[in-house]
Design an enzyme around this catalytic site. Sequence first.
Site, PDB file in Angstrom:
ATOM      1  N   GLU A   2       0.827  -1.216   0.000  1.00  0.00           N
ATOM      2  CA  GLU A   2       0.000   0.000   0.000  1.00  0.00           C
ATOM      3  C   GLU A   2       0.857   1.260   0.000  1.00  0.00           C
ATOM      4  O   GLU A   2       0.499   2.256  -0.640  1.00  0.00           O
ATOM      5  CB  GLU A   2      -0.936  -0.002   1.215  1.00  0.00           C
ATOM      6  CG  GLU A   2      -2.091  -0.974   1.097  1.00  0.00           C
ATOM      7  CD  GLU A   2      -2.994  -0.687  -0.097  1.00  0.00           C
ATOM      8  OE1 GLU A   2      -3.241   0.501  -0.390  1.00  0.00           O
ATOM      9  OE2 GLU A   2      -3.446  -1.648  -0.736  1.00  0.00           O
TER      10      GLU A   2
ATOM     11  N   CYS B 282     -17.352   1.052 -20.083  1.00  0.00           N
ATOM     12  CA  CYS B 282     -18.641   1.042 -19.375  1.00  0.00           C
ATOM     13  C   CYS B 282     -19.478  -0.192 -19.672  1.00  0.00           C
ATOM     14  O   CYS B 282     -20.202  -0.696 -18.798  1.00  0.00           O
ATOM     15  CB  CYS B 282     -19.431   2.305 -19.724  1.00  0.00           C
ATOM     16  SG  CYS B 282     -18.611   3.834 -19.191  1.00  0.00           S
TER      17      CYS B 282
ATOM     18  N   CYS C  20     -18.636  -2.943 -17.319  1.00  0.00           N
ATOM     19  CA  CYS C  20     -18.696  -2.656 -15.882  1.00  0.00           C
ATOM     20  C   CYS C  20     -19.858  -3.386 -15.229  1.00  0.00           C
ATOM     21  O   CYS C  20     -20.993  -3.337 -15.725  1.00  0.00           O
ATOM     22  CB  CYS C  20     -18.831  -1.153 -15.662  1.00  0.00           C
ATOM     23  SG  CYS C  20     -18.929  -0.692 -13.915  1.00  0.00           S
TER      24      CYS C  20
ATOM     25  N   CYS D  10     -25.309   2.724 -12.570  1.00  0.00           N
ATOM     26  CA  CYS D  10     -24.462   3.917 -12.718  1.00  0.00           C
ATOM     27  C   CYS D  10     -25.247   5.070 -13.343  1.00  0.00           C
ATOM     28  O   CYS D  10     -25.745   4.965 -14.475  1.00  0.00           O
ATOM     29  CB  CYS D  10     -23.246   3.574 -13.576  1.00  0.00           C
ATOM     30  SG  CYS D  10     -22.126   4.960 -13.818  1.00  0.00           S
TER      31      CYS D  10
END
Length: 324
Positions: free
Chosen positions: A41, A198, A201, A207
Amino acid sequence: MKTNCKESSTGRQITKWYKAKGRNNLPWRKNITPYRVWISEIMLQQTQAKTVVNYFEKFISYYPTFEDFKSASEEDVLSLWKGLGFYRRARNLYRAKEIILKKFNGKLPNSFENLITLPGIGKSTAGAILSIAYKLPYPILDANVKRVLTRLFFKTDSNEKELWDLSSQILDKKNVDDFQQGIMDLGATVCTPKNALCEECPLNKKCISFSKGELPTVNVKKINKKNVYLEFEIYEKNQKIFLVKNNQLGFWDGLWIMPIAKTKQLKTEIIHKLSHRNLHISFANKSKDELKIEGKWFDIAQLSKLPTPKPISDKLSVYVQNFL
């Protein structure tokens, strides 16, 4: 789209998508431990996963566990970080390690309140460590997650508090580790800054941006980069190069560099870009008799192992090849 308890179904969709199509092959997603999550991280801050892979694997090969990492010096950490950039992360990693040893009995904290006291760990990094390593339901808000949320809920402003609330609301609390890695992957591979996929997705039916056929306009603060001109002096004798520890530039702290000439001459051999600066760099060969500052001579066998910034490393590589 209203946000309420039903939104947890969004989290479950992300988890399901991650298990099927996520980047499960990334090395920090195997043999998960708090230590490995922490290292990854910190490396992933402001850096793409594909760049981090080799650095993470090299770091873990030297220090497989926190027990192995205990004895590492700051210079050891900086040396393994060479080329990854944003060296403050490496210095923070070392400082955090020392605090963990002194204050937390050699164990990475498992509470949010303690984690965010460590150098280099902010709210989002703490959330990632807690959710992925300890499976505790804490939200994150890195650049990828922020982009997914902004588009999913069609947010045209940069209200951080609202985005944090949304990040918390859609958590899949039963699979929070897979969910967090999934939403980061979704932003990195599908809901990308440009040419978003998209149609692929898993959230496109929910969305708002997809239903509108447009993306929200988000104001991005423009960074006016400063031009900095640097001339480095090259001192060489008996196949050795003279270097100094940087403590005057305001960047590259703790790294070995060549002495900087006191000149106002604006020359450029290479341009090296930092987050807030464009460095116009040139080099000048000097006689060792002109040397009047403190530093250290290094032979060619040592140069590749030193923590040096990329422009210096590249120049040193040329000298090493000439010596061989």
